[in-house]
Design a protein around this motif. Sequence first.
Motif, PDB file in Angstrom:
ATOM      1  N   THR A  11       3.975  -4.115  -5.777  1.00 48.23           N
ATOM      2  CA  THR A  11       3.383  -5.436  -5.332  1.00 48.23           C
ATOM      3  C   THR A  11       4.017  -5.450  -3.877  1.00 48.23           C
ATOM      4  O   THR A  11       5.139  -4.912  -3.282  1.00 48.23           O
ATOM      5  N   TYR A  66       2.400  -9.758  -4.982  1.00 44.68           N
ATOM      6  CA  TYR A  66       0.852  -9.584  -5.281  1.00 44.68           C
ATOM      7  C   TYR A  66       0.555  -8.400  -5.552  1.00 44.68           C
ATOM      8  O   TYR A  66       1.199  -7.264  -5.029  1.00 44.68           O
ATOM      9  N   MET A  96      -6.511 -11.508   0.542  1.00 41.83           N
ATOM     10  CA  MET A  96      -7.077 -10.332  -0.160  1.00 41.83           C
ATOM     11  C   MET A  96      -8.565  -9.856   0.374  1.00 41.83           C
ATOM     12  O   MET A  96      -8.994  -8.875   0.774  1.00 41.83           O
ATOM     13  N   SER A 143       5.457  -8.917  -1.133  1.00 44.62           N
ATOM     14  CA  SER A 143       5.784 -10.237  -1.017  1.00 44.62           C
ATOM     15  C   SER A 143       6.366 -10.563   0.672  1.00 44.62           C
ATOM     16  O   SER A 143       7.310 -11.186   0.775  1.00 44.62           O
ATOM     17  N   LEU A 155      -1.081  -5.752  -4.979  1.00 47.85           N
ATOM     18  CA  LEU A 155      -1.869  -5.132  -3.849  1.00 47.85           C
ATOM     19  C   LEU A 155      -2.243  -3.667  -4.184  1.00 47.85           C
ATOM     20  O   LEU A 155      -3.427  -3.633  -4.037  1.00 47.85           O
ATOM     21  N   GLY A 183      -3.604 -16.257  -1.615  1.00 47.40           N
ATOM     22  CA  GLY A 183      -3.436 -14.892  -1.804  1.00 47.40           C
ATOM     23  C   GLY A 183      -4.704 -14.358  -1.924  1.00 47.40           C
ATOM     24  O   GLY A 183      -5.055 -13.144  -1.253  1.00 47.40           O
ATOM     25  N   ASP A 184      -5.709 -15.045  -2.600  1.00 50.30           N
ATOM     26  CA  ASP A 184      -7.227 -14.298  -2.739  1.00 50.30           C
ATOM     27  C   ASP A 184      -7.595 -14.365  -1.436  1.00 50.30           C
ATOM     28  O   ASP A 184      -8.453 -13.461  -0.921  1.00 50.30           O
ATOM     29  N   TRP A 204       1.352 -14.366  -0.784  1.00 50.03           N
ATOM     30  CA  TRP A 204       1.400 -13.481  -1.631  1.00 50.03           C
ATOM     31  C   TRP A 204       2.871 -13.074  -1.952  1.00 50.03           C
ATOM     32  O   TRP A 204       3.724 -12.846  -1.036  1.00 50.03           O
ATOM     33  N   ARG A 205       3.150 -13.244  -3.175  1.00 52.77           N
ATOM     34  CA  ARG A 205       4.470 -13.295  -3.562  1.00 52.77           C
ATOM     35  C   ARG A 205       4.402 -12.544  -4.943  1.00 52.77           C
ATOM     36  O   ARG A 205       3.660 -12.923  -6.029  1.00 52.77           O
TER      37      ARG A 205
END
Length: 317
Positions: free
Chosen positions: A81, A93, A45, A83, A95, A41-42, A90-91
């Motif tokens: 968030t 996440y 991002m 997903s 954002l 996820g990072d 991203w679950r």
Amino acid sequence: MHTDLVAALDIGGTKIAAALVDGRGGILVRAQRATPAQEDGDTVMRAVTDVLGDLTASPLWGRVAALGIGSAGPVDASAGTVSPVNVPGWRGYPLVERVRSAVGGLPVELIGDGVAITAAEHWQGAARGHDNALCMVVSTGVGGGLVLGGRLHPGPTGNAGHIGHISVDLDGDPCPCGSRGCVERIASGPNIARRALANGWRPGPDGDASAAAVAAAARAGDPVAVASFERAARALAAGIAATATLVEIDIAVVGGGVGKAGEVLFGPLRKALTDYATLSFVRRLEVVPAEMGTDAGLVGAAAAALTGPVKAAAAGV
């Protein structure tokens, strides 16, 4: 200093696009990165932050009043968030929070990508001038969004209008969503191609087994390809008619890769609608191709930023 621009982010499994957009929907600055969809996820991002960095470096950035995000879903606008099915890192996440901190605390509006495309088609495209509309994206999946009473209707979490997961075949194939016989399970590009192959259609020498190749075969008169598109058209017609019966829309706009198939899809779709949209108040329902093309996600995210609760409250709406 004027604050007459908004920033827009369009996040999908293939690309992350961003733009600075004016109040007429004109795109003034663009940026884009490939989505590192299979990374953590990072890492995903970081790609978003890089794209935003391209925007904040623009001399126009000082005029930006808000930022809109249209993201592959599911999204949860109430929690900020995302997903996305096709971005496993991203679950849930956060954002909105991450983007807000990357852009210095500007107001941020989040909507699903189907809702973003609906916002674009209503503002600038095929649903312009219609107060009650369904806009759909028929592609790898089937998504959508609603305009009701002249306003975008994203619903509390930003997912309203998700027509792909209306069940139109009670005993149909299991859908990855957990239900059965969903519109998406019948009408998405991969499922059109899957059915054609299962029923004996064969790709040409180039080996292209996509829905676009099935559409080309259907245009050339291949009966199996024609039947696969007719089945998809019936599923779409049933879903559109159900939606129209429920909320009284007068136009359905169909975009996405499968929507580009043209008359191979729209011919049987309009015909099937006469079988399903039978009550007096839905008989005049028209179905048209989308007009906004590849910038729809960005233009729709900008529309959300221009008309979102933060801006509406500021304007006293």
